[in-house]
Design a protein around this motif. Structure first.
Motif, mmCIF file in Angstrom:
data_model
loop_
_atom_site.group_PDB
_atom_site.id
_atom_site.type_symbol
_atom_site.label_atom_id
_atom_site.label_comp_id
_atom_site.label_asym_id
_atom_site.label_seq_id
_atom_site.Cartn_x
_atom_site.Cartn_y
_atom_site.Cartn_z
ATOM 1 N N LYS A 1 0.727 -1.321 -0.117
ATOM 2 C CA LYS A 1 -0.044 -0.044 -0.072
ATOM 3 C C LYS A 1 0.682 1.375 0.134
ATOM 4 O O LYS A 1 0.354 2.132 -0.239
ATOM 5 N N ILE A 2 2.117 1.376 0.392
ATOM 6 C CA ILE A 2 2.895 2.181 0.253
ATOM 7 C C ILE A 2 4.252 2.332 -0.475
ATOM 8 O O ILE A 2 4.806 2.905 -0.443
ATOM 9 N N MET A 3 4.199 1.127 -1.288
ATOM 10 C CA MET A 3 5.246 1.094 -2.123
ATOM 11 C C MET A 3 4.920 1.777 -3.662
ATOM 12 O O MET A 3 4.306 1.367 -4.522
ATOM 13 N N ASN A 4 4.791 3.144 -3.421
ATOM 14 C CA ASN A 4 4.251 4.128 -4.531
ATOM 15 C C ASN A 4 5.150 5.562 -4.304
ATOM 16 O O ASN A 4 5.826 5.461 -3.063
ATOM 17 N N ALA A 5 4.992 6.519 -5.091
ATOM 18 C CA ALA A 5 5.721 7.715 -4.957
ATOM 19 C C ALA A 5 5.368 8.568 -3.574
ATOM 20 O O ALA A 5 6.167 9.052 -2.895
ATOM 21 N N ARG A 6 4.021 8.539 -3.151
ATOM 22 C CA ARG A 6 3.717 9.194 -2.003
ATOM 23 C C ARG A 6 4.103 8.598 -0.866
ATOM 24 O O ARG A 6 4.738 8.918 0.319
ATOM 25 N N GLY A 7 4.294 7.152 -0.763
ATOM 26 C CA GLY A 7 4.920 6.365 0.599
ATOM 27 C C GLY A 7 6.355 6.639 0.438
ATOM 28 O O GLY A 7 7.051 6.617 1.531
ATOM 29 N N ALA A 8 6.981 6.726 -0.743
ATOM 30 C CA ALA A 8 8.559 6.787 -0.823
ATOM 31 C C ALA A 8 8.850 8.245 -0.122
ATOM 32 O O ALA A 8 10.061 8.397 0.485
ATOM 33 N N THR A 9 7.941 9.432 -0.574
ATOM 34 C CA THR A 9 8.399 10.722 -0.031
ATOM 35 C C THR A 9 8.221 10.644 1.634
ATOM 36 O O THR A 9 8.923 11.436 2.255
ATOM 37 N N ARG A 10 7.042 9.884 1.782
ATOM 38 C CA ARG A 10 6.917 9.981 3.414
ATOM 39 C C ARG A 10 7.967 9.193 4.096
ATOM 40 O O ARG A 10 8.450 9.753 5.354
ATOM 41 N N TRP A 11 8.387 8.109 3.423
ATOM 42 C CA TRP A 11 9.513 7.387 4.038
ATOM 43 C C TRP A 11 10.648 7.984 4.421
ATOM 44 O O TRP A 11 11.162 8.143 5.204
ATOM 45 N N MET A 12 11.176 8.523 3.155
ATOM 46 C CA MET A 12 12.266 9.608 3.159
ATOM 47 C C MET A 12 12.068 10.816 3.995
ATOM 48 O O MET A 12 13.194 11.198 4.591
ATOM 49 N N PHE A 13 10.938 11.186 4.386
ATOM 50 C CA PHE A 13 10.874 12.305 4.993
ATOM 51 C C PHE A 13 11.338 11.967 6.644
ATOM 52 O O PHE A 13 11.956 12.949 7.098
ATOM 53 N N HIS A 14 11.030 10.810 6.892
ATOM 54 C CA HIS A 14 11.194 10.492 8.321
ATOM 55 C C HIS A 14 12.690 9.869 8.326
ATOM 56 O O HIS A 14 13.316 10.193 9.263
ATOM 57 N N MET A 15 13.245 9.285 7.360
ATOM 58 C CA MET A 15 14.525 8.915 7.550
ATOM 59 C C MET A 15 15.518 9.912 7.260
ATOM 60 O O MET A 15 16.653 9.812 8.058
ATOM 61 N N ARG A 16 15.250 11.022 6.627
ATOM 62 C CA ARG A 16 16.319 12.005 6.484
ATOM 63 C C ARG A 16 16.417 12.750 7.866
ATOM 64 O O ARG A 16 17.526 12.876 8.404
ATOM 65 N N ARG A 17 15.455 12.746 8.748
ATOM 66 C CA ARG A 17 15.352 13.412 10.022
ATOM 67 C C ARG A 17 16.133 12.649 10.795
ATOM 68 O O ARG A 17 16.978 12.956 11.804
ATOM 69 N N ALA A 18 15.787 11.232 10.904
ATOM 70 C CA ALA A 18 16.555 10.297 11.594
ATOM 71 C C ALA A 18 18.056 10.322 11.321
ATOM 72 O O ALA A 18 18.834 10.242 12.255
ATOM 73 N N LEU A 19 18.505 10.310 10.192
ATOM 74 C CA LEU A 19 19.830 10.433 9.936
ATOM 75 C C LEU A 19 20.546 11.713 10.143
ATOM 76 O O LEU A 19 21.560 11.908 10.672
ATOM 77 N N GLN A 20 19.611 12.923 10.374
ATOM 78 C CA GLN A 20 20.393 14.188 10.572
ATOM 79 C C GLN A 20 20.275 14.306 11.955
ATOM 80 O O GLN A 20 21.131 15.249 12.739
ATOM 81 N N ASP A 21 19.567 13.441 12.916
ATOM 82 C CA ASP A 21 19.706 13.343 14.239
ATOM 83 C C ASP A 21 21.173 12.869 14.666
ATOM 84 O O ASP A 21 21.298 12.945 16.047
#
Length: 224
Positions: A134-154
């Motif tokens: 259900k999230i293997m799509n462009a919208r899911g990818a954007t949200r997944w990376m939204f959280h991952m970029r912040r986890a990396l920056q922390d």
């Protein structure tokens, strides 16, 4: 031997070779090319000015920082109550402990930490198709990376190559997922570091991957 001054001894895992070949294909590097020793090795060159490849990350940082980043990511996902279309997929699969354990194992395996993720890329593909479709799509990818970029920056590293290298790994994987699940890969999902003025867009209302309602065009024609 650890060699090169790396604090952790790397080993090939179930996903290491396949994921490295995936990187080579994306970067137009063929296995038959005469590669420099740095590219062939699972041990990183500790020189911060030397190239670093994701299959060498474990030799520099071990597993604890990887688990920390992944836990930070999933804490963000499970707290994302404003986007239940995204959060619920993970909650319906299992609890946060399961996700942290599984994803950490895959990353450690791919990063040169030995056989941690039994089944390798085939297991991961099965998970995406059967559990997370259900999230293997462009919208899911954007949200997944939204959280991952912040986890990396922390997470801060003494070696400035680590975060860009992890992002390179994620980009390679996401390009493959986009091809497999037929969405358009978006380079802007990988902006890093995160700009101070980047807002938390409510993607529950996003039009990414939203199919047009049946007969919508015909209704518009009738109105005209």
């Amino acid at each position: 031997m650890k060699g090169r001054g790396c604090p952790f001894q790397p080993k090939s895992g179930y996903a290491t070779s396949d994921t490295r070949l995936e990187w080579m294909r994306r970067n137009n590097v063929t296995p038959d090319d005469d590669h420099p020793d740095d590219m062939k090795s699972l041990q990183a060159n500790p020189d911060h000015d030397a190239p670093l490849y994701f299959w060498q990350i474990y030799s520099l940082i071990g597993q604890r920082p990887i688990i920390s980043i992944v836990r930070n990511f999933y804490e963000r996902v499970f707290q994302d109550t404003e986007n239940p279309w995204f959060q619920n997929v993970f909650e319906n699969i299992s609890d946060i402990g399961y996700h942290v354990s599984a994803q950490s194992a895959y990353w450690i395996d791919a990063f040169g930490g030995g056989k941690q993720y039994h089944g390798g890329n085939h297991r991961l593909m099965f998970h995406h198709e059967c559990n997370a479709s259900k999230i293997m799509n462009a919208r899911g990818a954007t949200r997944w990376m939204f959280h991952m970029r912040r986890a990396l920056q922390d997470h801060t590293f003494d070696d400035p190559r680590i975060q860009p290298c992890i992002l390179d790994f994620l980009k390679i994987k996401m390009q493959g997922y986009a091809e497999d699940h037929t969405w358009t890969f978006d380079e802007t999902d990988f902006k890093f570091p995160i700009a101070d003025d980047e807002s938390d867009i409510d993607l529950s209302l996003s039009q990414k991957d939203e199919p047009q309602a049946p007969h919508e065009e015909k209704k518009e024609e009738m109105k005209n």
